[in-house]
Design a protein around this motif. Structure first.
Motif, mmCIF file in Angstrom:
data_model
loop_
_atom_site.group_PDB
_atom_site.id
_atom_site.type_symbol
_atom_site.label_atom_id
_atom_site.label_comp_id
_atom_site.label_asym_id
_atom_site.label_seq_id
_atom_site.Cartn_x
_atom_site.Cartn_y
_atom_site.Cartn_z
ATOM 1 N N HIS A 109 0.848 -1.188 0.000
ATOM 2 C CA HIS A 109 0.000 0.000 0.000
ATOM 3 C C HIS A 109 0.883 1.236 0.000
ATOM 4 C CE1 HIS A 109 -3.947 1.563 0.059
ATOM 5 N NE2 HIS A 109 -3.919 2.087 1.264
ATOM 6 N N ASP A 110 0.288 2.377 -0.339
ATOM 7 C CA ASP A 110 1.105 3.583 -0.504
ATOM 8 C C ASP A 110 1.339 4.311 0.812
ATOM 9 O OD1 ASP A 110 -1.501 4.400 -0.248
ATOM 10 O OD2 ASP A 110 -1.461 5.785 -1.963
ATOM 11 N N GLU A 168 -4.520 11.053 -11.528
ATOM 12 C CA GLU A 168 -3.558 10.663 -10.494
ATOM 13 C C GLU A 168 -4.184 9.704 -9.489
ATOM 14 O OE1 GLU A 168 -2.207 14.160 -12.553
ATOM 15 O OE2 GLU A 168 -4.101 13.773 -11.505
ATOM 16 N N LEU A 169 -5.436 9.963 -9.068
ATOM 17 C CA LEU A 169 -6.099 9.094 -8.105
ATOM 18 C C LEU A 169 -6.408 7.736 -8.722
ATOM 19 C CD1 LEU A 169 -7.329 8.548 -5.381
ATOM 20 C CD2 LEU A 169 -9.408 9.728 -6.122
ATOM 21 N N SER A 171 -4.756 6.290 -11.088
ATOM 22 C CA SER A 171 -3.473 5.589 -11.212
ATOM 23 C C SER A 171 -3.026 5.029 -9.868
ATOM 24 C CB SER A 171 -2.404 6.538 -11.764
ATOM 25 O OG SER A 171 -2.747 6.976 -13.064
ATOM 26 N N ARG A 172 -3.252 5.802 -8.805
ATOM 27 C CA ARG A 172 -2.889 5.340 -7.462
ATOM 28 C C ARG A 172 -3.671 4.093 -7.091
ATOM 29 N NH1 ARG A 172 -5.811 6.013 -2.790
ATOM 30 N NH2 ARG A 172 -4.661 5.512 -0.894
ATOM 31 N N SER A 175 -2.578 0.981 -9.032
ATOM 32 C CA SER A 175 -1.164 0.619 -8.933
ATOM 33 C C SER A 175 -0.944 -0.567 -8.003
ATOM 34 C CB SER A 175 -0.352 1.812 -8.421
ATOM 35 O OG SER A 175 -0.586 2.001 -7.027
ATOM 36 N N SER A 177 0.543 -0.509 -5.364
ATOM 37 C CA SER A 177 0.445 -0.054 -3.970
ATOM 38 C C SER A 177 -0.894 0.626 -3.709
ATOM 39 C CB SER A 177 1.605 0.899 -3.639
ATOM 40 O OG SER A 177 1.600 2.010 -4.516
ATOM 41 N N GLY A 178 -1.907 0.226 -4.478
ATOM 42 C CA GLY A 178 -3.226 0.810 -4.332
ATOM 43 C C GLY A 178 -4.212 -0.149 -3.699
#
Length: 249
Positions: A109-110, A168-169, A171-172, A175, A177-178
């Protein structure tokens, strides 16, 4: 083992587990009033909690409450604020609190660090695994064939991409780490569940980019395509309503 997924979603998360006279919480991202109201069902309250375990420090999982004594807080190093007293945990190292043994397992996770948990009594095992963009193979030996599985099924990819969320959200979320999409969650579950598995709860569903129907259908389709039977109860966690395990009085 009795449990209640008190809240699950981007606006707050909290899991309660009771084994004999042992009462623990995993994550505390909702109001103390709401938690206490649910704990009344189990004849306890926040002051009767034996341990609070945090998975990571995002606000939907992490609050500090004066009703939680510091000497019952457990987390990996780096999750809690500097100077806050707590009991440090180590990844993949079991820790016993009265009638339960918990083992932190890796998530992607991020925020760092982050983890899920394997919770074991003398006779049963529950796996709690949310907020991860990918599965960590190192976890598999710890989590296979649980009695109960609470697993993230965050989003439907088509709904996410059609939403008005920023690039951006999106992609997060997509990802490594999403968060897990429905199909990835279902495939992962197919590797985890076994003959002992009685119940699977799909957790952390997005209110904007998922629906219970889409998540459940993804599981049914995936298991059918993999020629695997779903010999367990399957349901979705909720943001504003507790979802309880099968061992209710």
């Amino acid at each position: 083992m009795r449990y209640s997924l008190i809240a699950s979603g981007s606006k707050g998360n909290c899991l309660f587990i009771q084994e004999k006279d042992t009462n623990i919480l995993i994550d505390f991202g909702v109001s103390k009033t709401r938690v206490n109201e649910e704990l009344e069902r189990y004849n306890t309250n926040l002051e009767g909690i034996d341990a609070l375990f945090y998975t990571h420090n995002h606000s939907d999982h992490f609050r500090l409450s004066s009703q939680i004594k510091r000497d019952v807080v457990y987390a990996l190093d780096g999750i809690l604020p500097e100077g806050y007293l707590y009991h440090p945990l180590k990844m993949f190292t079991p820790f016993t609190i009265k009638d339960l043994t918990l083992t932190p397992i890796k998530t992607s996770h991020d925020t760092y660090p982050s983890c899920g948990f394997v919770i074991e009594s003398d006779s049963e095992k529950l796996v709690y695994l949310t907020d991860t963009g990918m599965f960590i193979e190192q976890d598999l030996d710890y989590i296979v064939n649980p009695d109960y599985l609470i697993l993230e099924s965050n989003h439907d990819i088509k709904l996410l991409m059609a939403s008005d969320r920023s690039y951006e959200l999106k992609s997060r979320i997509l990802s490594d780490s999403g968060h897990l999409c429905n199909e990835d969650s279902a495939f992962l579950a197919s590797r985890i569940v076994g003959p002992k598995t009685k119940e699977v709860i799909l957790a952390h569903l997005s209110e904007e980019c998922n629906t219970p129907e889409l998540a459940l259908n993804a599981y049914k389709k995936t298991f059918k395509n993999l020629h695997k039977k779903m010999n367990f109860s399957l349901k979705c966690g909720k943001q504003y309503e507790a979802v309880r395990g099968p061992n209710e009085d």
